[in-house]
Design a protein around this motif. Sequence first.
Motif, PDB file in Angstrom:
ATOM      1  N   THR A 225       0.788  -1.236   0.000  1.00 31.54           N
ATOM      2  CA  THR A 225       0.000   0.000   0.000  1.00 31.54           C
ATOM      3  C   THR A 225       0.818   1.282   0.000  1.00 31.54           C
ATOM      4  O   THR A 225       0.264   2.352  -0.222  1.00 31.54           O
ATOM      5  N   ARG A 226       2.102   1.188   0.286  1.00 27.97           N
ATOM      6  CA  ARG A 226       2.979   2.358   0.455  1.00 27.97           C
ATOM      7  C   ARG A 226       2.522   3.222   1.624  1.00 27.97           C
ATOM      8  O   ARG A 226       2.746   4.423   1.654  1.00 27.97           O
ATOM      9  N   ARG A 227       1.874   2.597   2.594  1.00 31.25           N
ATOM     10  CA  ARG A 227       1.432   3.300   3.811  1.00 31.25           C
ATOM     11  C   ARG A 227       1.917   2.517   5.025  1.00 31.25           C
ATOM     12  O   ARG A 227       2.119   1.310   4.967  1.00 31.25           O
ATOM     13  N   GLY A 228       2.085   3.220   6.134  1.00 31.29           N
ATOM     14  CA  GLY A 228       2.478   2.564   7.368  1.00 31.29           C
ATOM     15  C   GLY A 228       3.977   2.444   7.549  1.00 31.29           C
ATOM     16  O   GLY A 228       4.439   1.585   8.305  1.00 31.29           O
ATOM     17  N   GLY A 229       4.749   3.284   6.908  1.00 32.08           N
ATOM     18  CA  GLY A 229       6.204   3.237   7.029  1.00 32.08           C
ATOM     19  C   GLY A 229       6.688   3.508   8.435  1.00 32.08           C
ATOM     20  O   GLY A 229       7.614   2.863   8.927  1.00 32.08           O
ATOM     21  N   LEU A 230       6.050   4.471   9.111  1.00 32.41           N
ATOM     22  CA  LEU A 230       6.437   4.784  10.480  1.00 32.41           C
ATOM     23  C   LEU A 230       6.132   3.602  11.410  1.00 32.41           C
ATOM     24  O   LEU A 230       6.953   3.239  12.257  1.00 32.41           O
ATOM     25  N   LEU A 231       4.990   2.990  11.228  1.00 32.50           N
ATOM     26  CA  LEU A 231       4.627   1.804  12.026  1.00 32.50           C
ATOM     27  C   LEU A 231       5.632   0.678  11.792  1.00 32.50           C
ATOM     28  O   LEU A 231       6.078   0.027  12.740  1.00 32.50           O
ATOM     29  N   PHE A 232       6.002   0.462  10.537  1.00 31.49           N
ATOM     30  CA  PHE A 232       6.982  -0.570  10.214  1.00 31.49           C
ATOM     31  C   PHE A 232       8.305  -0.308  10.933  1.00 31.49           C
ATOM     32  O   PHE A 232       8.901  -1.215  11.534  1.00 31.49           O
ATOM     33  N   GLY A 233       8.766   0.922  10.905  1.00 32.46           N
ATOM     34  CA  GLY A 233      10.017   1.279  11.577  1.00 32.46           C
ATOM     35  C   GLY A 233       9.942   1.102  13.083  1.00 32.46           C
ATOM     36  O   GLY A 233      10.873   0.581  13.703  1.00 32.46           O
ATOM     37  N   LEU A 234       8.833   1.513  13.679  1.00 30.94           N
ATOM     38  CA  LEU A 234       8.682   1.368  15.135  1.00 30.94           C
ATOM     39  C   LEU A 234       8.591  -0.099  15.547  1.00 30.94           C
ATOM     40  O   LEU A 234       9.209  -0.516  16.536  1.00 30.94           O
TER      41      LEU A 234
ATOM     42  N   CYS B 271      15.061   3.453   8.115  1.00 33.60           N
ATOM     43  CA  CYS B 271      15.143   4.346   6.947  1.00 33.60           C
ATOM     44  C   CYS B 271      13.763   4.530   6.322  1.00 33.60           C
ATOM     45  O   CYS B 271      13.402   5.644   5.928  1.00 33.60           O
ATOM     46  N   VAL B 272      13.007   3.456   6.240  1.00 30.95           N
ATOM     47  CA  VAL B 272      11.642   3.546   5.702  1.00 30.95           C
ATOM     48  C   VAL B 272      10.815   4.496   6.566  1.00 30.95           C
ATOM     49  O   VAL B 272      10.074   5.340   6.054  1.00 30.95           O
ATOM     50  N   ALA B 273      10.948   4.360   7.882  1.00 31.59           N
ATOM     51  CA  ALA B 273      10.186   5.215   8.792  1.00 31.59           C
ATOM     52  C   ALA B 273      10.569   6.687   8.624  1.00 31.59           C
ATOM     53  O   ALA B 273       9.712   7.564   8.711  1.00 31.59           O
ATOM     54  N   VAL B 274      11.828   6.946   8.364  1.00 30.91           N
ATOM     55  CA  VAL B 274      12.294   8.325   8.218  1.00 30.91           C
ATOM     56  C   VAL B 274      11.825   8.938   6.902  1.00 30.91           C
ATOM     57  O   VAL B 274      11.387  10.084   6.872  1.00 30.91           O
ATOM     58  N   VAL B 275      11.897   8.184   5.809  1.00 31.58           N
ATOM     59  CA  VAL B 275      11.573   8.782   4.505  1.00 31.58           C
ATOM     60  C   VAL B 275      10.091   8.699   4.141  1.00 31.58           C
ATOM     61  O   VAL B 275       9.633   9.458   3.296  1.00 31.58           O
ATOM     62  N   SER B 276       9.339   7.804   4.759  1.00 32.95           N
ATOM     63  CA  SER B 276       7.939   7.626   4.339  1.00 32.95           C
ATOM     64  C   SER B 276       7.071   8.878   4.497  1.00 32.95           C
ATOM     65  O   SER B 276       6.196   9.097   3.657  1.00 32.95           O
TER      66      SER B 276
ATOM     67  N   GLN C  99       6.652  11.127   1.399  1.00 34.51           N
ATOM     68  CA  GLN C  99       5.882  10.662   0.254  1.00 34.51           C
ATOM     69  C   GLN C  99       4.716  11.614  -0.037  1.00 34.51           C
ATOM     70  O   GLN C  99       4.208  11.656  -1.151  1.00 34.51           O
ATOM     71  N   ARG C 100       4.302  12.390   0.955  1.00 37.10           N
ATOM     72  CA  ARG C 100       3.194  13.342   0.770  1.00 37.10           C
ATOM     73  C   ARG C 100       3.594  14.540  -0.083  1.00 37.10           C
ATOM     74  O   ARG C 100       2.748  15.254  -0.585  1.00 37.10           O
TER      75      ARG C 100
ATOM     76  N   GLU D 117       7.377   9.888  -5.947  1.00 36.27           N
ATOM     77  CA  GLU D 117       7.875   8.752  -6.749  1.00 36.27           C
ATOM     78  C   GLU D 117       9.174   8.191  -6.184  1.00 36.27           C
ATOM     79  O   GLU D 117       9.344   6.985  -6.056  1.00 36.27           O
ATOM     80  N   ALA D 118      10.106   9.067  -5.818  1.00 40.36           N
ATOM     81  CA  ALA D 118      11.402   8.616  -5.293  1.00 40.36           C
ATOM     82  C   ALA D 118      11.242   7.899  -3.957  1.00 40.36           C
ATOM     83  O   ALA D 118      11.868   6.863  -3.720  1.00 40.36           O
ATOM     84  N   VAL D 119      10.396   8.438  -3.087  1.00 40.90           N
ATOM     85  CA  VAL D 119      10.177   7.813  -1.782  1.00 40.90           C
ATOM     86  C   VAL D 119       9.484   6.470  -1.947  1.00 40.90           C
ATOM     87  O   VAL D 119       9.831   5.493  -1.278  1.00 40.90           O
TER      88      VAL D 119
END
Length: 176
Positions: free
Chosen positions: A54-63, A121-126, A129-130, A136-138
Amino acid sequence: MQPDVITSCCGSLFSANDRGVAGEVTAVSPRWAMWSLYLSGALVLLSGLFYHRTRRGGLLFGLLALVAFLIALVAIVSVISPYIYAHPEHHCPFCILKSGHGFAGYLLYIPLFAATAWALCVAVVSPWQRISSLSEAVSTSGTRLVRRSLMMFVIFYLSASGFVYNSTLVMQGVWW
């Protein structure tokens, strides 16, 4: 060095009778450590797959990856190391890096640290994406980082499970 102690390194530092963080981690119930390890692993894998789709939940994944990392370190000291040593009183997380134990620690630490770093890194860059110019890069980078992280987490969990399964040590209460 203390003359009444055989060794002042891991033998005295990682003892369940010791006061301090090392002693507390060593005294953690093997059952609790293993259940927590696999539960946190499942949550990280599910959240990573959710982000990948989904490209959502990056912060949750990192935590969740950070929590899984901390639980994994506790499990390595309290359960996995004794299984590698085949000795219930040897808990040192550093001796498993030595040749006498087949450099087993590298199969645990390298994937665990890499997986956690990539997840953070995912949590930091996600959140970036807004921003339309970065979206696109994120998205591309985040997907690649999640795949790498998940692959390393799987290697870690398979390695840890393999060490416990193939050990001659049997500790009561690890699974049930």
